[in-house]
Design a protein around this motif. Sequence first.
Motif, PDB file in Angstrom:
ATOM      1  N   ALA A  44       0.622   2.458  -1.597  1.00  0.00           N
ATOM      2  CA  ALA A  44       1.819   1.848  -1.013  1.00  0.00           C
ATOM      3  C   ALA A  44       2.921   1.650  -2.052  1.00  0.00           C
ATOM      4  O   ALA A  44       4.102   1.805  -1.753  1.00  0.00           O
ATOM      5  CB  ALA A  44       1.463   0.515  -0.369  1.00  0.00           C
ATOM      6  N   LEU A  45       2.504   1.316  -3.268  1.00  0.00           N
ATOM      7  CA  LEU A  45       3.480   1.109  -4.341  1.00  0.00           C
ATOM      8  C   LEU A  45       3.849   2.400  -5.057  1.00  0.00           C
ATOM      9  O   LEU A  45       4.677   2.382  -5.966  1.00  0.00           O
ATOM     10  CB  LEU A  45       2.933   0.094  -5.352  1.00  0.00           C
ATOM     11  N   ALA A  46       3.206   3.508  -4.648  1.00  0.00           N
ATOM     12  CA  ALA A  46       3.434   4.822  -5.267  1.00  0.00           C
ATOM     13  C   ALA A  46       3.300   4.756  -6.783  1.00  0.00           C
ATOM     14  O   ALA A  46       4.129   5.273  -7.532  1.00  0.00           O
ATOM     15  CB  ALA A  46       4.784   5.388  -4.860  1.00  0.00           C
ATOM     16  N   LEU A  47       2.213   4.093  -7.235  1.00  0.00           N
ATOM     17  CA  LEU A  47       1.976   3.974  -8.673  1.00  0.00           C
ATOM     18  C   LEU A  47       1.661   5.338  -9.271  1.00  0.00           C
ATOM     19  O   LEU A  47       1.003   6.165  -8.632  1.00  0.00           O
ATOM     20  CB  LEU A  47       0.827   2.993  -8.933  1.00  0.00           C
ATOM     21  N   PRO A  48       2.086   5.573 -10.495  1.00  0.00           N
ATOM     22  CA  PRO A  48       1.817   6.870 -11.116  1.00  0.00           C
ATOM     23  C   PRO A  48       0.364   6.961 -11.588  1.00  0.00           C
ATOM     24  O   PRO A  48      -0.283   5.946 -11.849  1.00  0.00           O
ATOM     25  CB  PRO A  48       2.773   6.892 -12.315  1.00  0.00           C
ATOM     26  N   TYR A  49      -0.127   8.186 -11.690  1.00  0.00           N
ATOM     27  CA  TYR A  49      -1.470   8.389 -12.233  1.00  0.00           C
ATOM     28  C   TYR A  49      -1.448   7.970 -13.698  1.00  0.00           C
ATOM     29  O   TYR A  49      -0.530   8.326 -14.431  1.00  0.00           O
ATOM     30  CB  TYR A  49      -1.875   9.858 -12.086  1.00  0.00           C
ATOM     31  N   PRO A  50      -2.443   7.200 -14.155  1.00  0.00           N
ATOM     32  CA  PRO A  50      -2.383   6.666 -15.517  1.00  0.00           C
ATOM     33  C   PRO A  50      -2.588   7.701 -16.624  1.00  0.00           C
ATOM     34  O   PRO A  50      -2.332   7.397 -17.779  1.00  0.00           O
ATOM     35  CB  PRO A  50      -3.496   5.616 -15.539  1.00  0.00           C
ATOM     36  N   GLY A  51      -3.034   8.884 -16.309  1.00  0.00           N
ATOM     37  CA  GLY A  51      -3.266   9.902 -17.326  1.00  0.00           C
ATOM     38  C   GLY A  51      -4.740  10.005 -17.677  1.00  0.00           C
ATOM     39  O   GLY A  51      -5.521   9.075 -17.462  1.00  0.00           O
ATOM     40  N   MET A  52      -5.108  11.131 -18.225  1.00  0.00           N
ATOM     41  CA  MET A  52      -6.516  11.413 -18.503  1.00  0.00           C
ATOM     42  C   MET A  52      -7.125  10.451 -19.525  1.00  0.00           C
ATOM     43  O   MET A  52      -8.229   9.947 -19.327  1.00  0.00           O
ATOM     44  CB  MET A  52      -6.668  12.863 -18.986  1.00  0.00           C
ATOM     45  N   ILE A  53      -6.420  10.183 -20.611  1.00  0.00           N
ATOM     46  CA  ILE A  53      -6.974   9.334 -21.669  1.00  0.00           C
ATOM     47  C   ILE A  53      -7.168   7.901 -21.166  1.00  0.00           C
ATOM     48  O   ILE A  53      -8.243   7.316 -21.342  1.00  0.00           O
ATOM     49  CB  ILE A  53      -6.063   9.352 -22.925  1.00  0.00           C
ATOM     50  N   VAL A  54      -6.154   7.330 -20.538  1.00  0.00           N
ATOM     51  CA  VAL A  54      -6.268   5.961 -20.011  1.00  0.00           C
ATOM     52  C   VAL A  54      -7.374   5.887 -18.962  1.00  0.00           C
ATOM     53  O   VAL A  54      -8.152   4.928 -18.934  1.00  0.00           O
ATOM     54  CB  VAL A  54      -4.918   5.489 -19.423  1.00  0.00           C
ATOM     55  N   THR A  55      -7.468   6.895 -18.125  1.00  0.00           N
ATOM     56  CA  THR A  55      -8.507   6.921 -17.094  1.00  0.00           C
ATOM     57  C   THR A  55      -9.893   6.943 -17.719  1.00  0.00           C
ATOM     58  O   THR A  55     -10.767   6.150 -17.339  1.00  0.00           O
ATOM     59  CB  THR A  55      -8.315   8.134 -16.166  1.00  0.00           C
TER      60      THR A  55
END
Length: 127
Positions: A44-55
Amino acid sequence: MQHNTMSSTAQGSALETNKVLRNTYTLLAMTLAFSAAVAGLSMALALPYPGMIVTLVGFYGLLFLVHKTANSGAGVLSVFAFTGFLGYTLGPILNMVIGAGGGEMVMTALGGTALIFFALSGYVLTT
């Protein structure tokens, strides 16, 4: 007389097993529902994907935390933190799927799976 004692011991053991299974399924259902809610919020907030390293750091770090707190009250909180992070990372992926026309299917799968675990926890209670 001894036969009666053994059957009551077995019955008590079965009740304890049912209680443990009920609690396990209930916790699984609650964490899945929490993950679905966080994924829905992330969508709903259309948050961005955090990226491979953060994930990867988040997943493995929270798995380590769950393992370290497994035998304490903080273990439940760390499981919810882990499943919440899973939901957060799923949000952007689900937005891509929804963009391709699969939104209703995604939400039905998430909600249906949570309902199944809740139903199983109730089933274990009554048997």
